[in-house]
Design an enzyme around this catalytic site. Structure first.
Site, PDB file in Angstrom:
ATOM      1  N   ASN A  43      13.574  67.374  34.052  1.00 36.98           N
ATOM      2  CA  ASN A  43      14.533  67.383  32.936  1.00 36.98           C
ATOM      3  C   ASN A  43      13.811  67.723  31.646  1.00 36.98           C
ATOM      4  O   ASN A  43      13.010  68.676  31.672  1.00 36.98           O
ATOM      5  CB  ASN A  43      15.464  66.166  32.908  1.00 36.98           C
ATOM      6  CG  ASN A  43      14.831  64.803  32.723  1.00 36.98           C
ATOM      7  OD1 ASN A  43      13.995  64.395  33.491  1.00 36.98           O
ATOM      8  ND2 ASN A  43      15.258  64.076  31.722  1.00 36.98           N
ATOM      9  N   ASP A  44      14.078  67.080  30.567  1.00 37.32           N
ATOM     10  CA  ASP A  44      13.703  67.541  29.222  1.00 37.32           C
ATOM     11  C   ASP A  44      12.326  68.192  29.076  1.00 37.32           C
ATOM     12  O   ASP A  44      11.336  67.682  29.608  1.00 37.32           O
ATOM     13  CB  ASP A  44      13.657  66.350  28.252  1.00 37.32           C
ATOM     14  CG  ASP A  44      14.804  65.392  28.413  1.00 37.32           C
ATOM     15  OD1 ASP A  44      15.746  65.693  29.156  1.00 37.32           O
ATOM     16  OD2 ASP A  44      14.749  64.323  27.785  1.00 37.32           O
ATOM     17  N   GLN A  60       9.800  66.359  31.748  1.00 38.48           N
ATOM     18  CA  GLN A  60      10.152  65.179  32.528  1.00 38.48           C
ATOM     19  C   GLN A  60      10.152  65.575  33.998  1.00 38.48           C
ATOM     20  O   GLN A  60      10.942  66.437  34.427  1.00 38.48           O
ATOM     21  CB  GLN A  60      11.539  64.674  32.108  1.00 38.48           C
ATOM     22  CG  GLN A  60      11.561  64.027  30.733  1.00 38.48           C
ATOM     23  CD  GLN A  60      10.861  62.686  30.736  1.00 38.48           C
ATOM     24  OE1 GLN A  60      11.401  61.717  31.211  1.00 38.48           O
ATOM     25  NE2 GLN A  60       9.645  62.645  30.193  1.00 38.48           N
ATOM     26  N   TYR A 103       8.849  58.589  29.467  1.00 42.60           N
ATOM     27  CA  TYR A 103      10.025  59.313  28.983  1.00 42.60           C
ATOM     28  C   TYR A 103       9.651  60.338  27.915  1.00 42.60           C
ATOM     29  O   TYR A 103       8.480  60.526  27.575  1.00 42.60           O
ATOM     30  CB  TYR A 103      11.058  58.302  28.452  1.00 42.60           C
ATOM     31  CG  TYR A 103      11.977  57.749  29.533  1.00 42.60           C
ATOM     32  CD1 TYR A 103      11.700  57.907  30.886  1.00 42.60           C
ATOM     33  CD2 TYR A 103      13.134  57.056  29.182  1.00 42.60           C
ATOM     34  CE1 TYR A 103      12.562  57.401  31.861  1.00 42.60           C
ATOM     35  CE2 TYR A 103      14.000  56.545  30.144  1.00 42.60           C
ATOM     36  CZ  TYR A 103      13.709  56.715  31.492  1.00 42.60           C
ATOM     37  OH  TYR A 103      14.566  56.214  32.430  1.00 42.60           O
ATOM     38  N   SER A 104      10.688  60.965  27.346  1.00 46.50           N
ATOM     39  CA  SER A 104      10.467  62.155  26.513  1.00 46.50           C
ATOM     40  C   SER A 104       9.730  61.878  25.213  1.00 46.50           C
ATOM     41  O   SER A 104       9.751  60.757  24.693  1.00 46.50           O
ATOM     42  CB  SER A 104      11.813  62.809  26.202  1.00 46.50           C
ATOM     43  OG  SER A 104      12.278  63.427  27.374  1.00 46.50           O
ATOM     44  N   ARG A 171      14.529  55.914  21.631  1.00 45.40           N
ATOM     45  CA  ARG A 171      13.550  56.735  22.371  1.00 45.40           C
ATOM     46  C   ARG A 171      13.395  58.161  21.848  1.00 45.40           C
ATOM     47  O   ARG A 171      14.071  58.586  20.953  1.00 45.40           O
ATOM     48  CB  ARG A 171      13.932  56.769  23.849  1.00 45.40           C
ATOM     49  CG  ARG A 171      15.299  57.316  24.151  1.00 45.40           C
ATOM     50  CD  ARG A 171      15.542  57.320  25.672  1.00 45.40           C
ATOM     51  NE  ARG A 171      16.894  57.725  25.993  1.00 45.40           N
ATOM     52  CZ  ARG A 171      17.893  56.883  26.211  1.00 45.40           C
ATOM     53  NH1 ARG A 171      17.701  55.582  26.155  1.00 45.40           N
ATOM     54  NH2 ARG A 171      19.108  57.326  26.487  1.00 45.40           N
ATOM     55  N   ASP A 172      12.461  58.853  22.496  1.00 50.92           N
ATOM     56  CA  ASP A 172      12.225  60.284  22.338  1.00 50.92           C
ATOM     57  C   ASP A 172      11.629  60.652  20.974  1.00 50.92           C
ATOM     58  O   ASP A 172      12.227  61.415  20.199  1.00 50.92           O
ATOM     59  CB  ASP A 172      13.522  61.092  22.586  1.00 50.92           C
ATOM     60  CG  ASP A 172      14.208  60.710  23.891  1.00 50.92           C
ATOM     61  OD1 ASP A 172      13.509  60.239  24.801  1.00 50.92           O
ATOM     62  OD2 ASP A 172      15.442  60.868  23.985  1.00 50.92           O
ATOM     63  N   GLU A 225      20.201  61.290  21.778  1.00 50.27           N
ATOM     64  CA  GLU A 225      18.939  61.484  22.499  1.00 50.27           C
ATOM     65  C   GLU A 225      18.163  62.677  21.926  1.00 50.27           C
ATOM     66  O   GLU A 225      18.731  63.558  21.284  1.00 50.27           O
ATOM     67  CB  GLU A 225      19.225  61.740  23.986  1.00 50.27           C
ATOM     68  CG  GLU A 225      19.877  60.559  24.697  1.00 50.27           C
ATOM     69  CD  GLU A 225      19.853  60.691  26.218  1.00 50.27           C
ATOM     70  OE1 GLU A 225      20.354  61.691  26.746  1.00 50.27           O
ATOM     71  OE2 GLU A 225      19.333  59.765  26.869  1.00 50.27           O
TER      72      GLU A 225
HETATM   73  C1  FRU Z   1      17.429  62.997  28.009  1.00 53.28           C
HETATM   74  C2  FRU Z   1      16.734  61.713  28.431  1.00 53.28           C
HETATM   75  C3  FRU Z   1      15.874  61.155  27.309  1.00 53.28           C
HETATM   76  C4  FRU Z   1      14.857  60.339  28.056  1.00 53.28           C
HETATM   77  C5  FRU Z   1      14.634  61.184  29.287  1.00 53.28           C
HETATM   78  C6  FRU Z   1      14.318  60.414  30.541  1.00 53.28           C
HETATM   79  O1  FRU Z   1      17.754  63.810  29.095  1.00 53.28           O
HETATM   80  O2  FRU Z   1      17.672  60.748  28.863  1.00 53.28           O
HETATM   81  O3  FRU Z   1      16.586  60.437  26.327  1.00 53.28           O
HETATM   82  O4  FRU Z   1      13.690  60.145  27.329  1.00 53.28           O
HETATM   83  O5  FRU Z   1      15.801  61.936  29.484  1.00 53.28           O
HETATM   84  O6  FRU Z   1      14.024  61.290  31.589  1.00 53.28           O
END
Ligand code: FRU
Length: 462
Positions: A43-44, A60, A103-104, A171-172, A225
């Protein structure tokens, strides 16, 4: 710096990539010019940066589970955005503050050192709702001097350090240097279920002080996010991926959204957010991140959508999702235009007949209305008010998406084996989607447009 858990995970990830990689690589829907996970889930984009001669794309990565799993920071690097090197993950879930997922986050580059700020996810076992309790979202900093291995990793902030009115969802981190200081934005969900952004300042990259909170006058979703905040040609923009925004006509068609607010004033003090614009009207675009590359600002997004009610048949072959192509973003007034980075043009191999096109780059000037049918699977139709993308067969649950506007004048379409990126009117609107035509299908039928089509070559990935 390593511990026993990291040593075990390093071996396990290498083993699963070796054992399951060939099956993923043989999937008929494997992309040609988009970055994908070698196995498992992506993902991200994270930590996007240029450090010396290298571009780094972290992401991710759930190597053990094509439907998610515990997140690592997967790692690709490249000198030219075309030849990529697949490296071992930079970050493993191996610290007490990130044990249920790295996480991100983002990268700050200083004197050839990369400072990787990320969120460490911890889920406590017990009877929790995991929103207001049961979850730790920790802000951490990993440092890498060689761009390949981590030399230190430390916890900077935990939930009790954030403002009091928040849930556990904070987060992030996106971090940058400005005016001799460092700034960080974090996405947050308040106890009243409002999305907002926390602004932090630091003099030393390690001690952070909350100096402001950015939000809208009226509530706009329950969680923001993956924030990004930057100045583009004199105008500040705040990008985020809000969750919980209700669909209005053809706006916010996906379960979660993604877009920008123009920001007036100073993010450190008095500010005002303008109206929100979506960055993409397709099925699969989320959590983009930008970074400066000399004079240009590049953006890469995740070509996926969390919790969507459509899927991807690639899961059967042990992998899921990919990145968008790198795009350059430019400013037009308070709007962001997005077009493929110039490097992508180097993948054009030569003109191809419409009837034979399969993986291609198409550019056209359009008449007031028209229609393109791609590989018998995707229908793009436009008139003076809107453009629609319909995926009848091969949508894996995807149906139709719309981009409303004042007419279509130009289109550029990047068609990979299982994705379409449709840039409307010089990137004023974009539609990104995965699609799954019959693997042998080819051909573009064109009505109402003069198109040039080039066959596309592949990224080189080692
Ligand atoms: C966005 C998210 C972020 C988080 C990550 C976890 O897609 O939910 O907010 O850090 O993915 O994989």
């Amino acid at each position: 710096m390593s511990n026993a858990l990291q040593r075990d995970l390093t071996r396990l990830v290498a083993r699963i990539e070796r054992e399951d990689g060939p099956r993923a690589a043989a999937d008929p829907y494997r992309q040609r010019f988009h970055l994908m996970p070698p196995v498992g889930w992506m993902n991200d984009p994270n930590g996007l940066c240029r450090c010396g001669e290298w571009y780094h794309v972290f992401y991710q990565y759930g190597p053990f589970d094509p439907t998610g799993g515990v997140k690592h920071w997967g790692h690709y690097r490249s000198r030219d955005l075309l030849h990529w090197e697949q490296l071992p993950p930079m970050l493993y879930p191996d610290q007490p503050w990130d044990i249920h997922g790295v996480y991100s986050g983002s990268a700050l580059v200083e004197d050839g050192t990369m400072y990787l700020y990320y969120t460490g996810n911890v889920k406590f076992s017990g009877d929790y709702d995991y929103i207001t309790n049961g979850r730790g979202h920790n802000t951490a900093l990993a440092v890498t001097r060689d761009g390949v291995t981590v030399s230190s990793n430390e916890l900077l902030m935990e939930n009790r350090d954030y403002p009091d009115d928040l849930t556990c969802h904070v987060r992030d981190p996106k971090v940058w240097a400005q005016d001799g200081k460092y700034y960080m934005v974090l996405g947050a969900r308040t106890r009243q279920d409002r999305g907002e952004l926390l602004v932090y300042e630091s003099a030393d990259k390690r001690h952070w002080q909350h100096i402001n909170t950015l939000t809208t006058a009226e509530p706009f979703g329950y969680m923001w996010e993956c924030p990004d905040l930057f100045c583009l040609d004199g105008q500040w923009f705040l990008i985020c991926s809000p969750q919980g925004v209700t669909q209005q006509g053809h706006r916010y068609q996906n379960i979660y959204s993604c877009g920008w607010f123009p920001l007036a004033g100073d993010f450190r003090g008095d500010y005002a957010l303008g109206s929100f614009h979506e960055l993409d009207c397709g099925f699969d675009f989320y959590a983009p991140q930008t970074f400066l590359d000399g004079g240009r600002r590049l953006m890469i997004g995740w070509m996926g959508m969390p919790d969507a009610d459509y899927g991807n048949p690639t899961v059967e072959n042990g992998w899921q999702h990919c990145m968008t192509v790198p795009c350059e973003i430019r400013r037009e007034g308070e709007r962001i235009l997005r077009l493929p980075a110039a490097e992508i043009g180097a993948l054009r191999q030569g003109p191809v007949e419409p009837a034979r096109a399969q993986v291609f780059d198409l550019e056209c000037r359009t008449e007031a209305s028209g229609r393109l049918v791609i590989r018998g699977a995707a229908v793009i139709e436009w008139d003076t008010q809107q453009l629609s993308l319909t995926l009848a067969q091969g949508g894996a649950g995807r149906t139709v998406r719309y981009a409303d506007g004042d007419g279509v004048r130009t289109l550029r379409i990047l068609a990979d084996v299982s994705s379409l990126e449709i840039f409307i009117n010089g990137g004023a609107q974009v539609m990104t989607t995965r699609y799954y035509p019959d693997p042998t299908a080819c051909g573009v039928q064109i009505e109402g447009a003069e198109a040039e089509i080039w066959a596309m070559g592949a990224l080189q990935i080692q």
